[in-house]
Design a protein around this motif. Structure first.
Motif, PDB file in Angstrom:
ATOM      1  N   PRO A 183      -1.243  -5.105  12.157  1.00 56.25           N
ATOM      2  CA  PRO A 183      -0.517  -6.270  11.750  1.00 56.25           C
ATOM      3  C   PRO A 183      -1.415  -7.638  11.758  1.00 56.25           C
ATOM      4  N   ASP A 184      -2.755  -7.621  11.919  1.00 52.26           N
ATOM      5  CA  ASP A 184      -3.579  -8.684  11.579  1.00 52.26           C
ATOM      6  C   ASP A 184      -4.590  -8.276  10.436  1.00 52.26           C
ATOM      7  N   LEU A 185      -4.726  -9.344   9.661  1.00 56.99           N
ATOM      8  CA  LEU A 185      -5.497  -9.650   8.340  1.00 56.99           C
ATOM      9  C   LEU A 185      -6.783  -9.177   8.706  1.00 56.99           C
ATOM     10  N   GLU A 186      -7.417  -9.571   9.753  1.00 55.10           N
ATOM     11  CA  GLU A 186      -9.015  -9.005   9.975  1.00 55.10           C
ATOM     12  C   GLU A 186      -9.081  -7.596   9.940  1.00 55.10           C
ATOM     13  N   THR A 187      -8.196  -6.966  10.722  1.00 54.74           N
ATOM     14  CA  THR A 187      -8.209  -5.414  10.530  1.00 54.74           C
ATOM     15  C   THR A 187      -7.769  -5.051   9.232  1.00 54.74           C
ATOM     16  N   CYS A 188      -6.894  -5.577   8.631  1.00 57.47           N
ATOM     17  CA  CYS A 188      -6.431  -4.825   7.168  1.00 57.47           C
ATOM     18  C   CYS A 188      -7.527  -5.387   6.446  1.00 57.47           C
ATOM     19  N   GLU A 189      -8.321  -6.339   6.387  1.00 59.48           N
ATOM     20  CA  GLU A 189      -9.567  -6.669   5.515  1.00 59.48           C
ATOM     21  C   GLU A 189     -10.496  -5.215   5.515  1.00 59.48           C
ATOM     22  N   THR A 190     -10.776  -4.930   7.037  1.00 54.88           N
ATOM     23  CA  THR A 190     -11.746  -3.940   7.291  1.00 54.88           C
ATOM     24  C   THR A 190     -11.404  -2.472   6.534  1.00 54.88           C
ATOM     25  N   LEU A 191     -10.199  -2.328   6.994  1.00 55.10           N
ATOM     26  CA  LEU A 191      -9.385  -1.106   6.377  1.00 55.10           C
ATOM     27  C   LEU A 191      -9.897  -1.136   4.874  1.00 55.10           C
ATOM     28  N   SER A 192      -9.150  -2.188   4.025  1.00 50.94           N
ATOM     29  CA  SER A 192      -9.307  -2.192   2.699  1.00 50.94           C
ATOM     30  C   SER A 192     -10.896  -2.071   2.219  1.00 50.94           C
ATOM     31  N   ARG A 193     -11.789  -2.547   3.095  1.00 53.84           N
ATOM     32  CA  ARG A 193     -13.276  -2.336   2.531  1.00 53.84           C
ATOM     33  C   ARG A 193     -13.575  -0.879   2.725  1.00 53.84           C
ATOM     34  N   TRP A 194     -13.024  -0.293   4.079  1.00 54.91           N
ATOM     35  CA  TRP A 194     -13.472   1.150   4.056  1.00 54.91           C
ATOM     36  C   TRP A 194     -12.811   1.949   2.830  1.00 54.91           C
ATOM     37  N   LEU A 195     -11.647   1.785   2.449  1.00 54.34           N
ATOM     38  CA  LEU A 195     -10.728   2.518   1.907  1.00 54.34           C
ATOM     39  C   LEU A 195     -10.895   2.248   0.564  1.00 54.34           C
ATOM     40  N   GLY A 196     -11.344   1.091   0.131  1.00 53.75           N
ATOM     41  CA  GLY A 196     -11.403   0.732  -1.291  1.00 53.75           C
ATOM     42  C   GLY A 196     -10.096   0.436  -1.986  1.00 53.75           C
ATOM     43  N   ARG A 197      -9.173   0.332  -1.287  1.00 55.68           N
ATOM     44  CA  ARG A 197      -7.938  -0.366  -1.672  1.00 55.68           C
ATOM     45  C   ARG A 197      -7.406  -1.363  -0.936  1.00 55.68           C
ATOM     46  N   ASP A 198      -6.185  -2.093  -1.444  1.00 55.90           N
ATOM     47  CA  ASP A 198      -6.027  -3.418  -0.863  1.00 55.90           C
ATOM     48  C   ASP A 198      -4.764  -3.061   0.359  1.00 55.90           C
ATOM     49  N   VAL A 199      -5.476  -2.803   1.720  1.00 54.84           N
ATOM     50  CA  VAL A 199      -4.632  -2.729   2.933  1.00 54.84           C
ATOM     51  C   VAL A 199      -3.821  -3.969   3.383  1.00 54.84           C
ATOM     52  N   ARG A 200      -2.564  -4.034   3.274  1.00 57.08           N
ATOM     53  CA  ARG A 200      -2.117  -5.281   3.932  1.00 57.08           C
ATOM     54  C   ARG A 200      -1.021  -5.038   4.887  1.00 57.08           C
ATOM     55  N   PRO A 201      -0.801  -6.058   5.814  1.00 60.13           N
ATOM     56  CA  PRO A 201       0.519  -5.775   6.851  1.00 60.13           C
ATOM     57  C   PRO A 201       1.575  -5.694   6.286  1.00 60.13           C
ATOM     58  N   ARG A 202       2.333  -4.546   6.658  1.00 57.93           N
ATOM     59  CA  ARG A 202       3.606  -4.066   5.919  1.00 57.93           C
ATOM     60  C   ARG A 202       3.661  -3.764   4.602  1.00 57.93           C
ATOM     61  N   ARG A 203       2.505  -3.200   4.010  1.00 61.94           N
ATOM     62  CA  ARG A 203       2.551  -2.718   2.846  1.00 61.94           C
ATOM     63  C   ARG A 203       2.089  -1.155   3.015  1.00 61.94           C
ATOM     64  N   PHE A 204       2.564  -0.132   2.394  1.00 61.47           N
ATOM     65  CA  PHE A 204       2.537   1.291   2.687  1.00 61.47           C
ATOM     66  C   PHE A 204       2.298   1.854   1.349  1.00 61.47           C
ATOM     67  N   THR A 205       1.355   2.544   1.194  1.00 67.99           N
ATOM     68  CA  THR A 205       1.543   3.668   0.091  1.00 67.99           C
ATOM     69  C   THR A 205       2.097   4.656   0.273  1.00 67.99           C
ATOM     70  N   ALA A 206       2.408   5.741  -0.491  1.00 68.65           N
ATOM     71  CA  ALA A 206       3.047   6.975  -0.418  1.00 68.65           C
ATOM     72  C   ALA A 206       2.348   7.748   0.963  1.00 68.65           C
ATOM     73  N   ALA A 207       0.940   7.948   0.701  1.00 64.47           N
ATOM     74  CA  ALA A 207       0.292   8.534   1.869  1.00 64.47           C
ATOM     75  C   ALA A 207       0.470   7.995   3.341  1.00 64.47           C
ATOM     76  N   ASP A 208       0.346   6.595   3.272  1.00 69.08           N
ATOM     77  CA  ASP A 208       0.609   5.777   4.512  1.00 69.08           C
ATOM     78  C   ASP A 208       2.192   5.954   4.893  1.00 69.08           C
ATOM     79  N   GLU A 209       3.048   5.916   3.967  1.00 71.67           N
ATOM     80  CA  GLU A 209       4.518   6.336   4.672  1.00 71.67           C
ATOM     81  C   GLU A 209       4.617   7.663   5.095  1.00 71.67           C
ATOM     82  N   ALA A 210       4.073   8.621   4.692  1.00 69.68           N
ATOM     83  CA  ALA A 210       3.803  10.051   5.286  1.00 69.68           C
ATOM     84  C   ALA A 210       3.105  10.086   6.586  1.00 69.68           C
ATOM     85  N   LEU A 211       2.036   9.331   6.742  1.00 67.48           N
ATOM     86  CA  LEU A 211       1.428   8.992   8.038  1.00 67.48           C
ATOM     87  C   LEU A 211       2.274   8.274   9.172  1.00 67.48           C
ATOM     88  N   ALA A 212       2.945   7.330   8.555  1.00 63.84           N
ATOM     89  CA  ALA A 212       3.955   6.605   9.409  1.00 63.84           C
ATOM     90  C   ALA A 212       4.981   7.579  10.027  1.00 63.84           C
TER      91      ALA A 212
END
Lengths: 462, 462
Positions: free
Chosen positions: A127-156
């Motif tokens: 829910p916080d951008l700091e952590t999303c930004e860290t995730l984005s860096r690690w995963l090499g894609r734009d991770v944002r609060p309340r935005r889910f890829t198909a793989a994220d959806e399955a994990l959720a």
């Protein structure tokens, strides 16, 4: 800190269960960052993400740490501490000790990059951008609060499937939260006296929680103006004729939420008007609670509570007409605008970070109608689910003074009668309990909190 | 809410003073966002940025709002509330009412874009990324925590020039913070009894603050292990021989910080060892406080405190050798690793969001030496500055058990003697007060908080 060996613990079983659902799909879940209050080093109290608390527990869920499932096994990637950290924060378990206690490999954050490389990794946006930004860096894609890829959806969905049905360890934690919440409400009732301020009652309630080395699960509402649903103000003096509405819940040591609302008269005795309104809410709550059992659709319990409130509002002369019709026409929503409750777990609105995925069964979605749009839960109930039941009646100035009110409701609301209740200090009453759905019905986790008129009055005497 | 007309108030005067320094340079300052705890709607208690609190006050500093100086006048840009917001949050003053009370134009956020267009606007990066991202969007450039453009630097310097010297209204707020902080410490002393836990003492202290409808200015430290400088744990039982270190401060209604540390014996009476160590810290604090006056360099007060502690540590047999030499060699830093204090204001480390710009005078910077690198303030004192004086002595296992300790200190630390103090429960003692620099010396804002051995013991009796 002594860490028990937990390879056969609830946390380990949860990790195995999630792994079984994920198969070979890798997943990275962040514990989250400490949130700055006014500058970087002055943070709000850190609380790890509920997902990491669920999988690893509060002792292991370190700030800035990550849980990683590589498609075969779980590992932790944690920040390495430099010697000065021990000066400021004290000794912490070593990576080897954490590995021993969890049965998982533990690495420094710098090794995470290699573990992730070339993999398509699912995550849960924080829910916080700091952590999303860290995730984005690690995963090499734009991770944002309340935005889910198909793989994220399955994990959720996999997390939801697990967290929706509480295991024994979770139920124990919910009981601990309910116990501390009970103590807080009793302390609030005892501390209430005309001439004090709302903040004094809040202090008495939160002190019970802090003394147990716990925290509140959400911002406390302790107010003589319960008609403001999320009232964050506590400055008002307590008048002889006022009622207090207190929506206060403790969070257990493991991070599980209590969420209880009571309303009580400042004078220590309910006046006639106060009691009449209180009993209407209480009767609706009892009917709704009785309906909680496996197989029942939660939306139907919401509607049941609304109909019960309609009947009570007619009995009190606040509504004119046929209760069923008044309910069907949405007139009741003028007094009861919110939903009858929500999921409860590690979050007070459990898994609301995943949007409505947890609260709404597949194929169901929010109904935008008044009285329906704030309903946060619409699933068929099943054993192990925890939820709240919290009907309320509110005399909301913005609603009752709306020039369009009569036209919209066909003149079926008696404003003068409403004004009389407001004058009697009964501006907003909600009664909320925490329930566990059992195999053959339900258990009220917060049953100890005084609720009947007699019990509340007795508790106020101390 | 009733808003006083404040066109001739301290806030208006501060805005004028900042405008005078900015000239025609436009500036945008964010109040900040509510920080999510576990999901978007479950936030930590909102607290506006100190800069906006300084310029507009807590009543006006709304979440997600902005203060904008266009090079000629100040205006507020605030989120427009939809009717449902009133349902959840209650009535708020209208834009017209806020304009009336502040004497500033008030607009909806959607109008900010037009106001900014084509202008080179300075800003102050917020400590949280959410707000930085919003600023980045408005300003069309990458605003990040702790990153300043030349225009931002000039704005920061202008803010520092103002906030460094507290006006009468600020001093009144600091006094209110000190009063509530005093009540908290007295309550903590009264509540202390063997067999309770640290969390019970913390609860008694924070309840005093919450009951006044205030909040803590920072995470409370209430611990029997004061040698962990930022100890966030409160689970330990209070043993007969333990001492409590409590570093707890209230934040005033306007957002100004109190920051006071006391240490007291769980038993209610200082043992000989506890008193001996306490008196050494107290003597060093007294000497440091006496030195606080205009024109004195704060670093020299830090060094003075360190020398006083060296003398006391020698007297207690904890250090062997010449005190002046021990201090010059940095041996004292093994027991007193942090700085003797910091600026105090709207932030407990005032303006630390601006880095060391506020704490360090131009041309001065951190000295990386042990005992110096955590010194947060090195300015020549001037009337109106507020600061803390907080020497301490800590028996830090990681330091005292370091195999290299003897080599580093030339064997001048008596570990056995240190172990005796630890066994006596005197693991870490700090004494901290809040001071205002006056025209001819200083005033101790927190002078009411019991401090002498006799006063602390009396306060513990209640």
């Amino acid at each position: 800190m002594t860490l028990a060996n937990t390879t056969s613990t609830p946390h380990a079983r949860r990790r195995s269960a999630l792994a079984a659902r994920l198969g070979t799909q890798p997943a990275l879940i962040a514990a989250g960052a400490a949130r700055p209050r006014n500058y970087t080093a002055n943070t709000y109290p850190f609380r790890a993400s509920s997902h990491v608390l669920y999988l690893f527990g509060a002792d292991v869920a370190e700030r800035d740490g990550f849980a990683f499932y590589d498609g075969a096994a779980w590992a932790l990637y944690l920040p390495r501490r430099d010697p000065d950290d021990a000066l400021w924060e004290g000794p912490r378990p070593s990576f080897a000790e954490i590995a021993e206690s969890t049965g998982c490999a533990v690495h420094g954050l710098s090794e995470l990059d290699r573990a992730l490389r070339g993999r398509d990794v699912a995550t849960l946006p924080a829910p916080d951008l700091e952590t999303c930004e860290t995730l984005s860096r690690w995963l090499g894609r734009d991770v944002r609060p309340r935005r889910f890829t198909a793989a994220d959806e399955a994990l959720a969905e996999a997390m939801i499937a697990l967290r929706l049905h509480h295991d024994d360890a979770a139920v124990s934690e919910l009981r601990l939260a309910a116990m501390a919440t009970d103590a807080a409400h009793r302390a609030g009732m005892r501390a209430t006296r005309p001439g004090l301020r709302e903040s004094s009652v809040r202090a008495a309630m939160e002190a019970e929680i802090i003394a147990r080395d716990l925290t509140v699960a959400y911002g406390s509402i302790v107010t003589t103006h319960g008609e403001v649903l999320h009232n964050e103000q506590h400055h008002r003096p307590l008048g002889e004729r006022d009622m207090i509405l207190a929506d206060v819940g403790a969070e257990s040591p493991g991070g599980w939420a209590g969420d209880v609302t009571r309303a009580w008269p400042v004078a220590g005795r309910f006046s006639t008007a106060q009691r009449e309104l209180y009993e209407v809410v209480l009767a609706a709550q009892r009917q709704a609670i009785e309906a909680v059992r496996p197989g029942v659709r939660y939306r139907d319990i919401h509607l049941l509570a609304g109909r019960a409130l309609a009947t009570g509002l007619c009995d009190l002369g606040l509504l004119r007409g046929d209760p069923a019709e008044l309910h069907a026409d949405g007139v009741v929503a003028s007094f009861f605008p919110h939903g009858v409750g929500h999921l409860l777990g590690l979050d007070v609105h459990d898994m609301e970070d995943l949007g409505d995925r947890a609260g709404y069964a597949p194929g169901r979605s929010r109904d935008p109608a008044p009285g329906m749009r704030y309903l946060r839960l619409d699933r068929d109930l099943a054993p192990g689910m925890a939820l709240t039941i919290e009907p309320g009646i509110y005399f909301i100035p913005a609603v009752l003074e709306d020039p369009a009110l009569d036209a919209r409701t066909g003149g079926r609301i008696d404003r003068a009668r409403a004004a009389a209740f407001v004058a009697a200090g009964a501006r907003g009453i909600r009664v909320e309990d925490d329930l566990l759905v059992t195999a053959d019905g339900h258990e009220v986790l917060s049953a100890a909190v005084p609720k009947t008129v007699a019990a509340v009055e007795a508790a106020m005497q101390g």
